[in-house]
Design a protein around this motif. Sequence first.
Motif, PDB file in Angstrom:
ATOM      1  N   VAL A   1      -6.531   1.209  -0.859  1.00  0.00           N
ATOM      2  CA  VAL A   1      -5.171   1.812  -1.575  1.00  0.00           C
ATOM      3  C   VAL A   1      -5.036   0.542  -2.373  1.00  0.00           C
ATOM      4  O   VAL A   1      -5.237   0.795  -3.749  1.00  0.00           O
ATOM      5  CB  VAL A   1      -4.128   2.498  -1.402  1.00  0.00           C
ATOM      6  CG1 VAL A   1      -2.603   2.418  -2.005  1.00  0.00           C
ATOM      7  CG2 VAL A   1      -4.122   4.109  -0.798  1.00  0.00           C
TER       8      VAL A   1
ATOM      9  N   THR B   1       3.742  16.188  -8.680  1.00  0.00           N
ATOM     10  CA  THR B   1       4.351  16.501 -10.264  1.00  0.00           C
ATOM     11  C   THR B   1       3.216  17.240 -10.748  1.00  0.00           C
ATOM     12  O   THR B   1       3.574  18.216 -11.567  1.00  0.00           O
ATOM     13  CB  THR B   1       5.024  15.673 -10.692  1.00  0.00           C
ATOM     14  OG1 THR B   1       4.229  14.278  -9.874  1.00  0.00           O
ATOM     15  CG2 THR B   1       5.777  15.097  -9.823  1.00  0.00           C
TER      16      THR B   1
ATOM     17  N   TRP C   1      -1.082   4.936 -12.002  1.00  0.00           N
ATOM     18  CA  TRP C   1      -1.850   5.652 -10.421  1.00  0.00           C
ATOM     19  C   TRP C   1      -0.616   6.615 -10.212  1.00  0.00           C
ATOM     20  O   TRP C   1       0.950   7.166  -9.161  1.00  0.00           O
ATOM     21  CB  TRP C   1      -2.087   4.748  -9.252  1.00  0.00           C
ATOM     22  CG  TRP C   1      -2.551   5.784  -8.201  1.00  0.00           C
ATOM     23  CD1 TRP C   1      -3.107   7.342  -8.038  1.00  0.00           C
ATOM     24  CD2 TRP C   1      -3.592   5.079  -6.732  1.00  0.00           C
ATOM     25  NE1 TRP C   1      -4.086   6.941  -6.789  1.00  0.00           N
ATOM     26  CE2 TRP C   1      -3.996   5.811  -6.677  1.00  0.00           C
ATOM     27  CE3 TRP C   1      -3.106   3.756  -6.561  1.00  0.00           C
ATOM     28  CZ2 TRP C   1      -4.524   5.883  -5.163  1.00  0.00           C
ATOM     29  CZ3 TRP C   1      -4.294   3.447  -5.512  1.00  0.00           C
ATOM     30  CH2 TRP C   1      -5.294   4.667  -5.037  1.00  0.00           C
ATOM     31  N   SER C   2      -1.092   8.119 -10.571  1.00  0.00           N
ATOM     32  CA  SER C   2      -0.196   8.619 -10.504  1.00  0.00           C
ATOM     33  C   SER C   2      -0.540  10.500 -10.003  1.00  0.00           C
ATOM     34  O   SER C   2      -0.940  11.686 -10.107  1.00  0.00           O
ATOM     35  CB  SER C   2       1.269   9.095 -11.763  1.00  0.00           C
ATOM     36  OG  SER C   2      -0.015   9.484 -12.741  1.00  0.00           O
ATOM     37  N   GLY C   3      -2.061  10.178  -9.556  1.00  0.00           N
ATOM     38  CA  GLY C   3      -2.665  11.797  -9.258  1.00  0.00           C
ATOM     39  C   GLY C   3      -3.431  11.200  -7.659  1.00  0.00           C
ATOM     40  O   GLY C   3      -2.872  10.054  -7.126  1.00  0.00           O
ATOM     41  N   ILE C   4      -4.433  11.628  -7.110  1.00  0.00           N
ATOM     42  CA  ILE C   4      -5.135  11.590  -6.172  1.00  0.00           C
ATOM     43  C   ILE C   4      -5.584  10.398  -6.493  1.00  0.00           C
ATOM     44  O   ILE C   4      -6.304   9.479  -5.481  1.00  0.00           O
ATOM     45  CB  ILE C   4      -5.981  12.393  -5.907  1.00  0.00           C
ATOM     46  CG1 ILE C   4      -6.448  12.511  -4.026  1.00  0.00           C
ATOM     47  CG2 ILE C   4      -7.226  12.880  -6.881  1.00  0.00           C
ATOM     48  CD1 ILE C   4      -5.975  12.689  -3.507  1.00  0.00           C
TER      49      ILE C   4
ATOM     50  N   PHE D   1       2.436   2.339  -3.454  1.00  0.00           N
ATOM     51  CA  PHE D   1       1.138   3.295  -3.915  1.00  0.00           C
ATOM     52  C   PHE D   1       0.831   4.887  -3.357  1.00  0.00           C
ATOM     53  O   PHE D   1       0.868   5.745  -4.355  1.00  0.00           O
ATOM     54  CB  PHE D   1      -0.201   2.910  -4.247  1.00  0.00           C
ATOM     55  CG  PHE D   1      -0.150   1.786  -4.842  1.00  0.00           C
ATOM     56  CD1 PHE D   1       0.357   1.693  -5.973  1.00  0.00           C
ATOM     57  CD2 PHE D   1      -0.451   0.217  -4.460  1.00  0.00           C
ATOM     58  CE1 PHE D   1      -0.401   0.731  -7.054  1.00  0.00           C
ATOM     59  CE2 PHE D   1      -0.718  -0.792  -5.067  1.00  0.00           C
ATOM     60  CZ  PHE D   1      -0.329  -0.918  -6.091  1.00  0.00           C
ATOM     61  N   VAL D   2       1.521   4.963  -2.298  1.00  0.00           N
ATOM     62  CA  VAL D   2       0.997   5.933  -1.265  1.00  0.00           C
ATOM     63  C   VAL D   2       2.080   7.178  -1.671  1.00  0.00           C
ATOM     64  O   VAL D   2       2.441   8.253  -2.078  1.00  0.00           O
ATOM     65  CB  VAL D   2       0.414   6.073  -0.006  1.00  0.00           C
ATOM     66  CG1 VAL D   2      -0.107   7.104   0.387  1.00  0.00           C
ATOM     67  CG2 VAL D   2      -0.572   5.473   0.576  1.00  0.00           C
TER      68      VAL D   2
ATOM     69  N   ALA E   1       0.412  -1.131   0.216  1.00  0.00           N
ATOM     70  CA  ALA E   1      -0.033   0.075   0.204  1.00  0.00           C
ATOM     71  C   ALA E   1       0.770   1.102   0.251  1.00  0.00           C
ATOM     72  O   ALA E   1       0.670   2.091  -0.971  1.00  0.00           O
ATOM     73  CB  ALA E   1      -1.037  -0.394   0.947  1.00  0.00           C
TER      74      ALA E   1
ATOM     75  N   ALA F   1      -6.001   0.177  -6.604  1.00  0.00           N
ATOM     76  CA  ALA F   1      -4.608  -0.397  -7.474  1.00  0.00           C
ATOM     77  C   ALA F   1      -5.662  -0.953  -8.320  1.00  0.00           C
ATOM     78  O   ALA F   1      -4.659  -1.545  -9.545  1.00  0.00           O
ATOM     79  CB  ALA F   1      -3.745   0.108  -6.546  1.00  0.00           C
TER      80      ALA F   1
ATOM     81  N   ASN G   1       3.524  11.582  -4.510  1.00  0.00           N
ATOM     82  CA  ASN G   1       4.772  12.223  -5.626  1.00  0.00           C
ATOM     83  C   ASN G   1       3.844  13.209  -6.529  1.00  0.00           C
ATOM     84  O   ASN G   1       4.095  14.013  -7.138  1.00  0.00           O
ATOM     85  CB  ASN G   1       5.554  11.649  -5.864  1.00  0.00           C
ATOM     86  CG  ASN G   1       6.112  11.405  -4.750  1.00  0.00           C
ATOM     87  OD1 ASN G   1       6.956  12.149  -4.656  1.00  0.00           O
ATOM     88  ND2 ASN G   1       7.345   9.920  -4.607  1.00  0.00           N
ATOM     89  N   GLY G   2       2.303  11.982  -7.513  1.00  0.00           N
ATOM     90  CA  GLY G   2       1.636  12.363  -8.374  1.00  0.00           C
ATOM     91  C   GLY G   2       1.475  13.333  -8.247  1.00  0.00           C
ATOM     92  O   GLY G   2       1.201  14.912  -8.699  1.00  0.00           O
ATOM     93  N   LEU G   3       0.887  13.805  -7.193  1.00  0.00           N
ATOM     94  CA  LEU G   3       0.180  15.635  -6.521  1.00  0.00           C
ATOM     95  C   LEU G   3       1.042  16.117  -6.852  1.00  0.00           C
ATOM     96  O   LEU G   3       0.993  17.203  -7.057  1.00  0.00           O
ATOM     97  CB  LEU G   3      -0.236  14.825  -4.949  1.00  0.00           C
ATOM     98  CG  LEU G   3      -2.099  14.480  -4.649  1.00  0.00           C
ATOM     99  CD1 LEU G   3      -2.062  14.364  -3.294  1.00  0.00           C
ATOM    100  CD2 LEU G   3      -3.191  14.835  -5.707  1.00  0.00           C
TER     101      LEU G   3
ATOM    102  N   ALA H   1       5.885   6.425  -8.065  1.00  0.00           N
ATOM    103  CA  ALA H   1       4.420   6.891  -8.735  1.00  0.00           C
ATOM    104  C   ALA H   1       3.472   7.017  -8.270  1.00  0.00           C
ATOM    105  O   ALA H   1       2.639   6.613  -8.875  1.00  0.00           O
ATOM    106  CB  ALA H   1       5.214   6.309 -10.152  1.00  0.00           C
ATOM    107  N   GLY H   2       3.822   7.177  -6.862  1.00  0.00           N
ATOM    108  CA  GLY H   2       2.261   6.848  -6.137  1.00  0.00           C
ATOM    109  C   GLY H   2       1.488   7.998  -6.025  1.00  0.00           C
ATOM    110  O   GLY H   2       2.159   9.027  -7.253  1.00  0.00           O
ATOM    111  N   ILE H   3       0.765   7.867  -4.902  1.00  0.00           N
ATOM    112  CA  ILE H   3       0.013   9.651  -5.045  1.00  0.00           C
ATOM    113  C   ILE H   3       0.590  10.634  -4.690  1.00  0.00           C
ATOM    114  O   ILE H   3       0.352  11.584  -5.372  1.00  0.00           O
ATOM    115  CB  ILE H   3      -0.942   9.087  -3.992  1.00  0.00           C
ATOM    116  CG1 ILE H   3      -1.693   7.866  -4.197  1.00  0.00           C
ATOM    117  CG2 ILE H   3      -2.178  10.119  -4.445  1.00  0.00           C
ATOM    118  CD1 ILE H   3      -3.008   7.560  -3.513  1.00  0.00           C
TER     119      ILE H   3
END
Lengths: 357, 296, 263
Positions: free
Chosen positions: C30, B144, C40-43, B131-132, B128, C34, B140-142, B136-138
């Motif tokens: 999560v 970038t 998955w690269s945003g909220i 992914f967070v 988990a 997933a 870091n995605g937010l 490439a998770g939440i």
Amino acid sequence: MTTGIRFDGVSVAYGGDVVLDSLDLTVEPGEVMALLGPSGSGKTTALRAVAGFVRPVSGRVFIGDRDVTDLPPHRRGVGMVVQQYALFPHMRVDANVAFGLKARRAPKDGIAARVAEALEMTGMSAYARRYPRELSGGQQQRVAIARALAVRPGVLLLDEPLSALDARLRSDMLAELARLHRDLPDVSMLYVTHDQMEALTLADRIALMDRSRLQDCGTPQDLYRRPRTEFTASFVGTANLLPVTVTGDGVRFAGAVLDVPAGTAAPGAPATLCVRPHAIGLGEGPNALRGKVTEAQWRGATHRLCVDVAGHRVTADVGEPHGTPPLGTEVTLHFAARDAVLLPAAAAGAGGGAAHG
Amino acid sequence: MADVRLPFPRVAAPARPRRFPGWVLVLPPVAALGVVFLHPLALVLWQSVSPDGGGHSFAAYGEVFAQAAFRDALRNTVLIAAGATAGSLALGFALALVIAFVPLPGGKALARFIDVFLSFPSFLITLALLFVYGTAGIANGLWTGTTGAAAGPFDFLHTPWGVLLAEITYFTPFVMRPLLAAFAQIDPAQLDVAASLGARVPRIVRQVILPEALPSLAAGGSLVLVMCLNEFGIVLFTGAKGVTTLPVLVYGKAILDGDYTGACVVAVVDIALSLALYGLYRTLTHRLDGARRARA
Amino acid sequence: MLVHSRRARRAVHAVFLALFLPVFALPFLVVAAASLATRWSGILPAGVTLDHYRAATGGDAIDALTTSLLTALAASALALVTGTWAALAAKGSRARRVVGLLFMLPVAVPSVVVGLSLLVAFSRPPLLLNGTSTIVVLAHAVLVTSFAHQAVSAALDRLDPAYEQAAASLGAGPVRVLLRVRLPLLLPSLSAAAGLCFALSMGELSATIMLYPPDWVPLPVKVFAATDRGALFSGAALAVVLMVTTFLVLLAVSRIRTRAVHR
């Protein structure tokens, strides 16, 4: 089928603690024997020695003429009822009652009849298909008794069977047990209790236990009217225990001479005079005692007065119809000579000499 | 006294002497444990002093102790375990306190949830977290997405901090469960009385609740410490080459390098460490039991 | 209740949820989310798909699930029998403390080391088990036996001796007392222990990864293999399958338990 119980010098010890000290006692076939005593007096240990859950360090236990000392519990053939019922929670009432029969491999076709009979006897027939948790405390105890009786034991052991019940239910169950005893005259019962009322009501004889020892044994009337020791006098019923000195023709108490049969006691010897509170009357009479009222409780039918007589507290239950005497009033108490018992003086706090039944 | 002596009915069987003492029955399960657990463990010990060349020596120990990788692993293991234990204790105490004494709707369900949580494998947490906080998770995605930067700032999963976070998450419920049990023993009236005597919340927590919870905290803490020392799945899943712990080293030496003797040496050190701590845990729980019995 | 004012209580609850939800609930959400995504690269995850589940419920993956279930069943059964037997036999005997200690040892020894020790012990005659499914089952059984033993002996300690004594006084011998009284009364604890053993075995990775043969790959190993090669999303789907299966079995076991208790 009649079977008694005999303790022959039975001692039980845990670690180094002697919890039962050479008990000699015989329960006659068909007799109800109450083992009465304060907690820690060894009475439950004695019962458990019969059931086989404790092993005596010395002495033998007999059921009937069988020496069962070395038998495991399941080979002793006793019925047992305990305070917390110990009904099997995963079995219905009828399965609980049938348990002992199945364990003893009773013939299959007879089991149902015996279960019905035992439930009938305890008035629980209507509850055969219930689970124990669906029953009240009193009902559970009836089932426990039915379960113990279903195997038709020669000996029924009851370990404080009523102490988990409330007062009202307790007196009902007590009557019920007395009836069961009349219906089953051949079953010997050993009834452990700390409640003198239960023992007095139910027992043919009472064995009085204290400090791991048998202190006294006799019929309820005998122990109540003619106690032999201070412990018996104070534990069976309430008693005024007054320190007296034996004289030629009576005893001397607080300067006054009381007319009490001194029996074989030597003149000049210290002794204890036992008088029951209800045997003491208010007003002039034989064996008058004068003192001040220090406490008064109204108890409905009677008043309980505590009177200070020359520094000794004397308790009297009197049926005074004209209201409670105010505290501090000078009163005169009296009692009849035949209501008094002269006991040997207690040796420095010990419970008196042991007597055998 | 005249007994009526009649033969006893129904139970006619004579006393059968017991053919064997009771403890003999213990032997089969103990023997099974011996074959599949104790004996293999002894073989590990034996193997650690039996180099491949034959003979017996402690040479392998010297060799392993001299390796920087081993010393790093030892340090990592101890530090991460200590940190994760401290974190789990703090977090677990706070959360259990709320569940027990500031009841919130659904608190019962939360307690059940904790039980379920305990029965899931630890590596799920790492999965988990990947992914967070992964590259490439939440998170870091937010970052970038909002700043337009090429890479996010969160890159700690492959460091000891990532392992620490995962272990705290996973092991906190192990602290909470005994704590909730201990809190259930506290009579709520005690807290009310303390409050009516003018004690504020921090004082009540410190002087009424904490002393009651201390044995459970100690026991839960040492259990978690042992489990953290032994944790493998979490570390394996981070795929962190920089974070090696003793169990990972055992796995690496045995499976990846095929160096059984070296693996056994590390295993022996690991066992010694765990057993020492486990002994501590047993002592604490024993005291706890003793104290509870003394109070009962 | 510790906090009496409503506002303070709300504040405490807010802090609680702020800690509890991200730490404990988030991981599950999560992973579940997933498993349905490809990116998955945003909220929120993107590229919704059921492909991972199609993969996770067919072919290799379903084999792995079966493997895990069989392993967990066998290991729990072994552990339950051994642990219960030991607890029952040691009860009231002088060996009790020693047995308790021995059966708690597997908890203290790192699982990886348990795996290694089995590898060392059973890679040579007379018992050549390396490369078989048996060695995996044995490892799991060793690792969960402690929990079974501990649960049963704790339940035995709580069991009122009055039941056994009542049964014995009614003429029931030791075997009948065991089968008709003790075991039925222990049933709730036994089923709880069974559930715990099963769940732990389903998720076991540390010892398994040391031991598994190519034809006996339990699900956790599969999850690891997937994430290790970077297939995080299909790994998540496998993990969800693992969690859901475990949860369903736990649910079924607790159903049995409730029935046993309420009978």
